[in-house]
Design an enzyme around this catalytic site. Structure first.
Site, PDB file in Angstrom:
ATOM      1  N   LYS A  12      34.773  41.023  37.111  1.00 42.00           N
ATOM      2  CA  LYS A  12      33.630  41.584  37.831  1.00 42.00           C
ATOM      3  C   LYS A  12      32.670  42.311  36.889  1.00 42.00           C
ATOM      4  O   LYS A  12      31.488  42.433  37.174  1.00 42.00           O
ATOM      5  CB  LYS A  12      34.111  42.477  38.948  1.00 42.00           C
ATOM      6  CG  LYS A  12      34.825  41.626  40.002  1.00 42.00           C
ATOM      7  CD  LYS A  12      35.234  42.367  41.236  1.00 42.00           C
ATOM      8  CE  LYS A  12      35.687  41.414  42.323  1.00 42.00           C
ATOM      9  NZ  LYS A  12      37.037  40.873  42.097  1.00 42.00           N
TER      10      LYS A  12
HETATM   11  C1  LIG Z   1      37.561  39.753  42.753  1.00 39.74           C
HETATM   12  C2  LIG Z   1      38.711  39.079  42.098  1.00 39.74           C
HETATM   13  C3  LIG Z   1      39.067  37.745  42.410  1.00 39.74           C
HETATM   14  C4  LIG Z   1      38.362  36.953  43.484  1.00 39.74           C
HETATM   15  O1  LIG Z   1      37.079  36.558  43.094  1.00 39.74           O
HETATM   16  P1  LIG Z   1      36.030  36.001  44.193  1.00 39.74           P
HETATM   17  O2  LIG Z   1      34.740  35.893  43.457  1.00 39.74           O
HETATM   18  O3  LIG Z   1      35.984  37.056  45.264  1.00 39.74           O
HETATM   19  O4  LIG Z   1      36.538  34.711  44.692  1.00 39.74           O
HETATM   20  C5  LIG Z   1      40.104  37.162  41.697  1.00 39.74           C
HETATM   21  N1  LIG Z   1      40.785  37.849  40.764  1.00 39.74           N
HETATM   22  C6  LIG Z   1      40.487  39.140  40.444  1.00 39.74           C
HETATM   23  C7  LIG Z   1      41.303  39.842  39.420  1.00 39.74           C
HETATM   24  C8  LIG Z   1      39.436  39.799  41.087  1.00 39.74           C
HETATM   25  O5  LIG Z   1      39.147  41.081  40.777  1.00 39.74           O
END
Ligand SMILES: *Cc1c(COP(=O)(O)O)cnc(C)c1O
Length: 466
Positions: free
Chosen positions: A112
């Site tokens: 993120k």
């Molecule tokens: C947010 C997250 C996901 C999921 O990603 P999306 O874009 O919501 O599909 C997967 N793995 C981790 C570690 C995350 O923080």
């Protein structure tokens, strides 16, 4: 470049409006009015660029006239300078045709950061040029909160308030939020669940006088700019493995469908992508949909991969819009059915179309632990539970030896130390910049699950920094 809503009933918007608003006024999600397209020749010319330069080239077509190229270049360089690996998103080879793309080298150790480090800076840039100020309010079940706080800390044009459910996030996740010592960061632990936190945020956004008074803004996963930033690393990986002359497939551990939709966007932009594997844990609504064509919600159950404990993948609406030939009323009908009855379905033609690119697979917790152990034994790599789900699915597909498969490592193993320890006997170490995380003082306010209590808190805190 302008943006339209997936529900077809909101005015077109420019990039800066889309950035600040998040959601369209008709409740839909913003998508580009037309997809920018890179020819084979143009893709070949992207080979060998460093990550920030590639990022500018890939994202510039999305900006329209809202930000100058030289400002954008500075913002992008600063965003990726916070990563502790010079490649930003390095590739690690796990097997003959299997690669791992590590997306966890940012400040909070989850993918993120790739989008939010950019978003925080873009927000500040746009707000500065308008002499405006916002209060960012969000709810988190873990990774988004810390990434958003780290992206917005110390920025003068904003305050950030993050609600998390008291006692229901992991200790690493909580400390990553509560140990940030900045005047514009306000952590609230709500006496309730993640859903309660989300409902409080929704209630505040629906309270128009409060929303106007505090200039509320959101950085949640439906913000288009996050998807835009995530398209870049798909180009980065595919170019390294031979694009545009060779196709690649990607395996993406999925929750809200944001990350895998970015892969789809890269494909729409001309990148030769063979298959997209959508990984789930026991919360497998997407796997079931991709097999049956029916989206049917079920109660969310906790798992070893909490960031994928989701039953409503909000970004799926963007894919649905494309599948329906960009017909906003058809999307609205499906979304209304889903809200009212917890289900909707697509016809055989649409299902065939979606299956031509996407395939779903799920792992339960026991299989996830086995996958973590397998990769540790066979390659020495410690994978966090989310990354292990994607990598296990990718491993099976890579052995079919059709095209190389790149699996996305979405979090650093030290973010989920218990699961990794139980599977391998090894406790993963936090990187140096977080090694004293357990010694830093925490700052957090506990509040009841009550909207006026939270609103009073925000009124009281916000503006202290200006
Ligand atoms: C947010 C997250 C996901 C999921 O990603 P999306 O874009 O919501 O599909 C997967 N793995 C981790 C570690 C995350 O923080």
């Amino acid at each position: 470049m302008h943006y339209v809503s997936t529900r077809g009933a909101a005015p077109r918007a420019s990039f800066d409006e889309v950035l600040l608003k998040g959601l369209a006024t008709d409740g839909g999600l913003f998508v580009p009015e037309t997809w920018p397209h890179f020819s084979e020749l143009e893709i070949r010319a992207l080979r060998g660029l460093d990550y920030p330069t590639l990022a500018c080239r890939v994202m510039t077509p999305f900006l329209g006239a809202t930000i100058s190229v030289s400002d954008f270049e500075k913002i992008v360089a600063a965003a990726y300078d916070t990563f502790d690996h010079p490649a930003v998103a390095p590739l690690v080879q796990l097997d003959a045709d299997l690669w791992l793309m590590e997306l966890f080298h940012g400040p909070t150790l989850a993918f993120k950061d790739v989008a939010l480090q950019l978003l925080g800076r873009l927000f500040e840039h746009v707000l500065d040029s308008r002499s405006a100020r916002v209060t960012i309010v969000g709810a988190t079940s873990g990774d988004t909160g810390s990434a958003a706080i780290e992206a917005c800390r110390d920025r003068v044009a904003m305050d950030i308030v993050i609600l998390h459910p008291q006692g229901r996030v992991s200790e690493v996740q909580r400390r990553q939020m509560t140990t940030v010592d900045s005047k514009n960061v306000h952590n609230v632990a709500i006496e309730g669940t993640f859903d309660d936190c989300q409902d409080l945020v929704k209630a505040m956004f629906n309270d128009q006088p409060f929303r106007d008074e505090l200039h509320l803004a959101a950085v949640n996963s439906i913000n288009w700019a996050r998807i835009m930033a995530q398209t870049v690393y798909y180009f980065h990986a595919a170019l390294a493995l031979g694009a545009p002359d060779r196709e690649v497939s990607f395996s993406v551990p999925t929750g809200n469908f944001g990350n895998v939709f970015a892969a789809y966007s890269a494909h729409k932009m001309g990148l030769p992508v063979a298959r997209l594997y959508v990984g789930s844990n026991r919360n497998d609504i997407l796997t079931r949909f991709l097999k049956s064509g029916e989206m049917v919600a079920a109660p969310v159950e906790p798992s070893l991969s909490p960031s994928m404990d989701i039953q409503i993948s909000s970004n799926f609406e963007r894919l649905l819009f494309e599948l329906h030939g960009r017909n906003g009323s058809a999307v609205l009908a499906d979304m209304s059915a889903f809200r009212d009855t917890g289900r909707y379905s697509v016809d055989t033609a649409l299902r065939t179309e979606v299956n031509s690119l996407f395939e779903g697979a799920k792992l339960d917790d026991a299989e996830t632990a086995t996958a973590i152990e397998h990769f540790y034994q066979s390659t020495g790599e410690l994978l966090d539970p989310h990354s292990a789900i994607g990598a296990w699915i990718a491993r099976g597909k890579s052995r079919e030896k059709v095209v190389p498969v790149v699996s996305l490592a979405t979090a650093h193993p030290a973010k989920f130390p218990q699961a990794v320890q139980q599977a391998t006997g090894i406790t993963p170490k936090l990187p140096k910049h977080l090694s004293d995380l357990y010694d830093r003082p925490e700052r957090c306010t506990v509040l009841p699950n009550d909207v006026s209590a939270v609103q009073n808190f925000i009124r009281d805190k916000v503006g202290l920094t200006s």
